[in-house]
Motif scaffolding. Structure first.
Motif, PDB file in Angstrom:
ATOM      1  N   LEU A  98       6.159 107.105   5.383  1.00  0.00           N
ATOM      2  CA  LEU A  98       6.963 107.912   6.296  1.00  0.00           C
ATOM      3  C   LEU A  98       6.108 108.919   7.051  1.00  0.00           C
ATOM      4  CD1 LEU A  98       9.738 108.810   7.349  1.00  0.00           C
ATOM      5  CD2 LEU A  98       9.902 110.315   5.361  1.00  0.00           C
ATOM      6  N   ARG A  99       5.257 109.636   6.348  1.00  0.00           N
ATOM      7  CA  ARG A  99       4.457 110.677   7.008  1.00  0.00           C
ATOM      8  C   ARG A  99       3.560 110.099   8.084  1.00  0.00           C
ATOM      9  NH1 ARG A  99      -0.525 112.370   6.397  1.00  0.00           N
ATOM     10  NH2 ARG A  99      -0.867 111.155   4.492  1.00  0.00           N
ATOM     11  N   GLN A 100       2.907 108.980   7.790  1.00  0.00           N
ATOM     12  CA  GLN A 100       2.006 108.379   8.776  1.00  0.00           C
ATOM     13  C   GLN A 100       2.766 107.861   9.996  1.00  0.00           C
ATOM     14  OE1 GLN A 100       2.056 107.635   5.493  1.00  0.00           O
ATOM     15  NE2 GLN A 100      -0.020 107.343   4.680  1.00  0.00           N
ATOM     16  N   ALA A 101       3.939 107.259   9.763  1.00  0.00           N
ATOM     17  CA  ALA A 101       4.735 106.760  10.890  1.00  0.00           C
ATOM     18  C   ALA A 101       5.201 107.908  11.777  1.00  0.00           C
ATOM     19  CB  ALA A 101       5.929 105.961  10.366  1.00  0.00           C
ATOM     20  N   LEU A 126      18.204 110.358  22.609  1.00  0.00           N
ATOM     21  CA  LEU A 126      18.882 110.222  21.324  1.00  0.00           C
ATOM     22  C   LEU A 126      19.576 108.872  21.208  1.00  0.00           C
ATOM     23  CD1 LEU A 126      20.015 111.366  18.645  1.00  0.00           C
ATOM     24  CD2 LEU A 126      21.912 112.315  19.986  1.00  0.00           C
ATOM     25  N   ALA A 127      20.271 108.476  22.279  1.00  0.00           N
ATOM     26  CA  ALA A 127      20.939 107.177  22.267  1.00  0.00           C
ATOM     27  C   ALA A 127      19.927 106.046  22.115  1.00  0.00           C
ATOM     28  CB  ALA A 127      21.754 107.001  23.554  1.00  0.00           C
ATOM     29  N   ASN A 128      18.837 106.138  22.848  1.00  0.00           N
ATOM     30  CA  ASN A 128      17.808 105.097  22.768  1.00  0.00           C
ATOM     31  C   ASN A 128      17.149 105.078  21.397  1.00  0.00           C
ATOM     32  OD1 ASN A 128      18.268 104.375  25.422  1.00  0.00           O
ATOM     33  ND2 ASN A 128      16.679 105.711  26.218  1.00  0.00           N
ATOM     34  N   ALA A 129      16.898 106.260  20.844  1.00  0.00           N
ATOM     35  CA  ALA A 129      16.283 106.333  19.519  1.00  0.00           C
ATOM     36  C   ALA A 129      17.206 105.737  18.466  1.00  0.00           C
ATOM     37  CB  ALA A 129      15.952 107.784  19.171  1.00  0.00           C
ATOM     38  N   GLY A 130      18.518 105.995  18.582  1.00  0.00           N
ATOM     39  CA  GLY A 130      19.465 105.419  17.637  1.00  0.00           C
ATOM     40  C   GLY A 130      19.497 103.907  17.704  1.00  0.00           C
ATOM     41  N   SER A 131      19.515 103.375  18.918  1.00  0.00           N
ATOM     42  CA  SER A 131      19.498 101.921  19.077  1.00  0.00           C
ATOM     43  C   SER A 131      18.209 101.320  18.543  1.00  0.00           C
ATOM     44  CB  SER A 131      19.667 101.557  20.561  1.00  0.00           C
ATOM     45  OG  SER A 131      20.931 101.945  21.046  1.00  0.00           O
ATOM     46  N   THR A 132      17.076 101.968  18.852  1.00  0.00           N
ATOM     47  CA  THR A 132      15.786 101.462  18.408  1.00  0.00           C
ATOM     48  C   THR A 132      15.689 101.465  16.885  1.00  0.00           C
ATOM     49  OG1 THR A 132      14.734 102.257  20.441  1.00  0.00           O
ATOM     50  CG2 THR A 132      13.295 101.799  18.585  1.00  0.00           C
ATOM     51  N   ALA A 133      16.144 102.554  16.260  1.00  0.00           N
ATOM     52  CA  ALA A 133      16.094 102.642  14.804  1.00  0.00           C
ATOM     53  C   ALA A 133      16.971 101.573  14.160  1.00  0.00           C
ATOM     54  CB  ALA A 133      16.541 104.027  14.355  1.00  0.00           C
ATOM     55  N   GLN A 134      18.137 101.354  14.718  1.00  0.00           N
ATOM     56  CA  GLN A 134      19.053 100.345  14.182  1.00  0.00           C
ATOM     57  C   GLN A 134      18.456  98.947  14.269  1.00  0.00           C
ATOM     58  OE1 GLN A 134      23.404 100.497  15.142  1.00  0.00           O
ATOM     59  NE2 GLN A 134      22.937  98.654  16.329  1.00  0.00           N
ATOM     60  N   LEU A 135      17.839  98.640  15.395  1.00  0.00           N
ATOM     61  CA  LEU A 135      17.222  97.318  15.583  1.00  0.00           C
ATOM     62  C   LEU A 135      15.984  97.161  14.710  1.00  0.00           C
ATOM     63  CD1 LEU A 135      17.688  97.271  19.418  1.00  0.00           C
ATOM     64  CD2 LEU A 135      18.536  95.468  17.913  1.00  0.00           C
ATOM     65  N   ALA A 136      15.190  98.233  14.604  1.00  0.00           N
ATOM     66  CA  ALA A 136      13.966  98.154  13.802  1.00  0.00           C
ATOM     67  C   ALA A 136      14.283  97.898  12.338  1.00  0.00           C
ATOM     68  CB  ALA A 136      13.157  99.429  13.952  1.00  0.00           C
ATOM     69  N   ALA A 137      15.402  98.430  11.845  1.00  0.00           N
ATOM     70  CA  ALA A 137      15.786  98.179  10.462  1.00  0.00           C
ATOM     71  C   ALA A 137      16.128  96.716  10.241  1.00  0.00           C
ATOM     72  CB  ALA A 137      16.981  99.057  10.089  1.00  0.00           C
ATOM     73  N   ARG A 138      16.652  96.058  11.269  1.00  0.00           N
ATOM     74  CA  ARG A 138      17.021  94.640  11.161  1.00  0.00           C
ATOM     75  C   ARG A 138      15.846  93.720  11.449  1.00  0.00           C
ATOM     76  NH1 ARG A 138      17.231  90.141  10.795  1.00  0.00           N
ATOM     77  NH2 ARG A 138      18.915  88.641  11.197  1.00  0.00           N
ATOM     78  N   LEU A 172       5.229  99.203  15.613  1.00  0.00           N
ATOM     79  CA  LEU A 172       4.408  99.046  14.411  1.00  0.00           C
ATOM     80  C   LEU A 172       5.238  98.597  13.214  1.00  0.00           C
ATOM     81  CD1 LEU A 172       2.368 102.373  14.736  1.00  0.00           C
ATOM     82  CD2 LEU A 172       1.714 100.111  15.558  1.00  0.00           C
ATOM     83  N   GLY A 173       6.416  98.042  13.463  1.00  0.00           N
ATOM     84  CA  GLY A 173       7.346  97.722  12.387  1.00  0.00           C
ATOM     85  C   GLY A 173       6.801  96.819  11.309  1.00  0.00           C
ATOM     86  N   GLU A 174       5.850  95.976  11.658  1.00  0.00           N
ATOM     87  CA  GLU A 174       5.279  95.038  10.693  1.00  0.00           C
ATOM     88  C   GLU A 174       4.292  95.706   9.741  1.00  0.00           C
ATOM     89  OE1 GLU A 174       2.821  90.860  11.147  1.00  0.00           O
ATOM     90  OE2 GLU A 174       4.324  91.350  12.664  1.00  0.00           O
ATOM     91  N   GLU A 175       3.957  96.976  10.022  1.00  0.00           N
ATOM     92  CA  GLU A 175       2.955  97.668   9.218  1.00  0.00           C
ATOM     93  C   GLU A 175       3.522  98.856   8.438  1.00  0.00           C
ATOM     94  OE1 GLU A 175      -0.938  97.599  11.842  1.00  0.00           O
ATOM     95  OE2 GLU A 175       0.868  97.470  13.070  1.00  0.00           O
ATOM     96  N   ARG A 182      14.219 101.303   5.649  1.00  0.00           N
ATOM     97  CA  ARG A 182      14.482 102.701   5.290  1.00  0.00           C
ATOM     98  C   ARG A 182      13.538 103.652   6.025  1.00  0.00           C
ATOM     99  NH1 ARG A 182      12.469 105.961   0.942  1.00  0.00           N
ATOM    100  NH2 ARG A 182      13.944 107.619   0.352  1.00  0.00           N
ATOM    101  N   THR A 183      12.268 103.298   6.088  1.00  0.00           N
ATOM    102  CA  THR A 183      11.260 104.217   6.621  1.00  0.00           C
ATOM    103  C   THR A 183      11.338 104.350   8.134  1.00  0.00           C
ATOM    104  OG1 THR A 183       9.774 103.692   4.787  1.00  0.00           O
ATOM    105  CG2 THR A 183       8.786 104.694   6.741  1.00  0.00           C
ATOM    106  N   ILE A 184      11.492 103.234   8.859  1.00  0.00           N
ATOM    107  CA  ILE A 184      11.436 103.299  10.320  1.00  0.00           C
ATOM    108  C   ILE A 184      12.557 104.166  10.896  1.00  0.00           C
ATOM    109  CG2 ILE A 184      11.550 101.963  12.462  1.00  0.00           C
ATOM    110  CD1 ILE A 184      10.135  99.697  11.020  1.00  0.00           C
ATOM    111  N   PRO A 185      13.832 103.963  10.514  1.00  0.00           N
ATOM    112  CA  PRO A 185      14.867 104.859  11.066  1.00  0.00           C
ATOM    113  C   PRO A 185      14.631 106.320  10.736  1.00  0.00           C
ATOM    114  CG  PRO A 185      15.870 102.910  10.080  1.00  0.00           C
ATOM    115  CD  PRO A 185      14.419 102.898   9.694  1.00  0.00           C
TER     116      PRO A 185
END
Length: 422
Positions: free
Chosen positions: A12-15, A55-67, A208-211, A217-220
């Motif tokens: 989490l800290r590095q991301a 904020l809207a874009n960050a929410g969408s990005t976090a949701q997609l990155a988790a999937r 960087l989702g693959e790393e 949990r961490t990306i969002p």
């Protein structure tokens, strides 16, 4: 031969550090002057609008990155949820636009550190050095990003303190211009566009989702923390600059944060702020090169870019061919042109990138949703509104870049289809 995958080494800290390096880059040292030119005393309203769209874009990005915890960001999301063409256009706009941004960041850093005759050689050296850091592995990138972010935040804290001193230590309150919104809503929306581009780097975390370890949990969490810190920083710096210089003074400033510390009588701090701007530009360059390399890797895996760009270093587990290729293009741009004032199409590409991300998030089923569908829809609408506020030349340049990409894809697909045995 099948290439090794990237390694999940980021916590989490590095991301968060990589996201902040992308968001709190050179933009915070320069964006408030043109934003004030557009919005006048309505600058903070523009910042609030930019923060909501982000904020809207960050929410969408976090949701997609988790999937989809893979390299590529909105390229991958668009391809999986909307189809090959939307994904390709998002990825192409990001790779081309942000490559130009890399050249701009390198030249910006050099402009703060060297006289004109030495700026191009220093910018080239900066690209080589930052690329060498990225090639040593994502954990090395994260460590350097952490050091840069800590230093830049310290400099910005100094600016906020100076702004408070200049504002409240002056009987006039620092700002002599009227405080009413005097530039109209079009100007405020234009300022929102400028400010949005300055702190929308949270997508670097998604690319960087693959790393990332425990990505769902961490990306969002990383996106949320980095976004919150960046908004607070921009709000504090914006208020300090507006209070110390006033709308007219801020709009006329060439180096607004330097002028803030000088308005407080802290001339000794001016070189510190200039050094902070250079370091911030290098931090943005670090995050950009890493993000572009991962997006190019994802596209090459799908044969949307030349296949050699999909190679992964067996020891450091980075897309070394893609990163070296991007660095060579950036060096060529730095050596031949100055893109600091001519990368409007990069802004266009960023908005297309986030538009695709929001549209992709809208299609996700309820079981995958982390933010309301209405928020993703608001993000998509916000991207379209901000596109409309761009200068016409930026819109035309952006459309040309997308058209070139579409032509490239059609030609390469036709060539592959015509090969014997296909």
């Amino acid at each position: 031969m099948e290439q090794p995958s990237l390694a999940r080494r980021l916590g989490l800290r590095q991301a968060v550090a990589i996201g902040l390096a992308a968001m709190i880059g050179a933009g915070v040292f320069a964006v408030f002057a043109p934003a004030a030119q557009a919005a006048g005393a309505g600058l903070m309203v523009g910042l609030a609008i930019a923060a909501f769209v982000a904020l809207a874009n960050a929410g969408s990005t976090a949701q997609l990155a988790a999937r989809y915890p893979e390299s590529g960001g909105a390229y991958r999301y668009g391809r999986e949820r909307l189809g090959e063409w939307p994904g390709f256009l998002a990825g192409w706009g990001f790779v081309i636009g942000k490559t130009a941004s890399c050249a701009a960041m390198a030249m910006t850093a050099a402009a703060y550190l060297a006289p004109p005759d030495w700026q191009r050689p220093l910018a080239v050296a900066a690209v080589v050095a930052i690329t060498a850091v990225d090639l040593r592995g994502i954990t090395r990138t994260a460590r350097v990003a952490t050091v840069i972010v800590i230093g830049v935040l310290g400099v910005l804290a100094l600016v906020v303190a100076a702004g408070a001193t200049a504002t409240f230590g002056d009987a006039s309150g620092g700002a002599s211009s009227p405080t009413a919104i005097d530039q109209g809503w079009l100007g405020i929306l234009q300022s929102a566009g400028l400010l949005f581009f300055a702190f929308a780097g949270y997508a670097r975390i998604a690319t960087l989702g693959e790393e990332v370890r425990e990505p769902s949990r961490t990306i969002p969490r990383a996106i949320g923390i980095a976004f919150a810190v960046a908004v607070l920083v921009y709000a504090g710096v914006g208020a300090a600059a507006l209070g110390a210089l006033g709308p007219a003074g801020l709009a006329a400033s060439v180096a607004p944060l330097v002028d803030v510390v000088e308005a407080a009588g802290w001339q000794w701090a001016a070189p510190v702020v200039r050094l902070g701007a250079a370091v911030a530009a290098l931090g943005a360059l670090l995050a950009l090169l890493a993000g572009i390399g991962r997006t190019a890797l994802a596209m090459a895996r799908d044969n949307e870019l030349p296949r050699p760009l999909a190679r992964v270093h067996p020891r450091f587990r980075v897309p070394h061919v893609a990163e070296i290729a991007v660095a060579l293009v950036v060096i060529a741009l730095v050596a031949t042109v100055d893109l600091r004032g001519a990368i409007g199409f990069s802004s266009f590409g960023v908005l297309v990138y986030y538009l695709v991300a929001n549209l992709a998030a809208i299609t996700q089923p309820r079981s995958e949703r982390r933010v309301p569908r209405a928020l993703s829809a608001a993000g998509a609408i916000g991207c379209l509104v901000l596109v409309a506020t761009l200068p016409p030349v930026s819109i035309v340049a952006g459309l040309v870049v997308l058209a070139v990409g579409a032509a490239y894809r059609l030609i390469t697909r036709s060539a592959r289809a015509a090969r014997p045995g296909r």
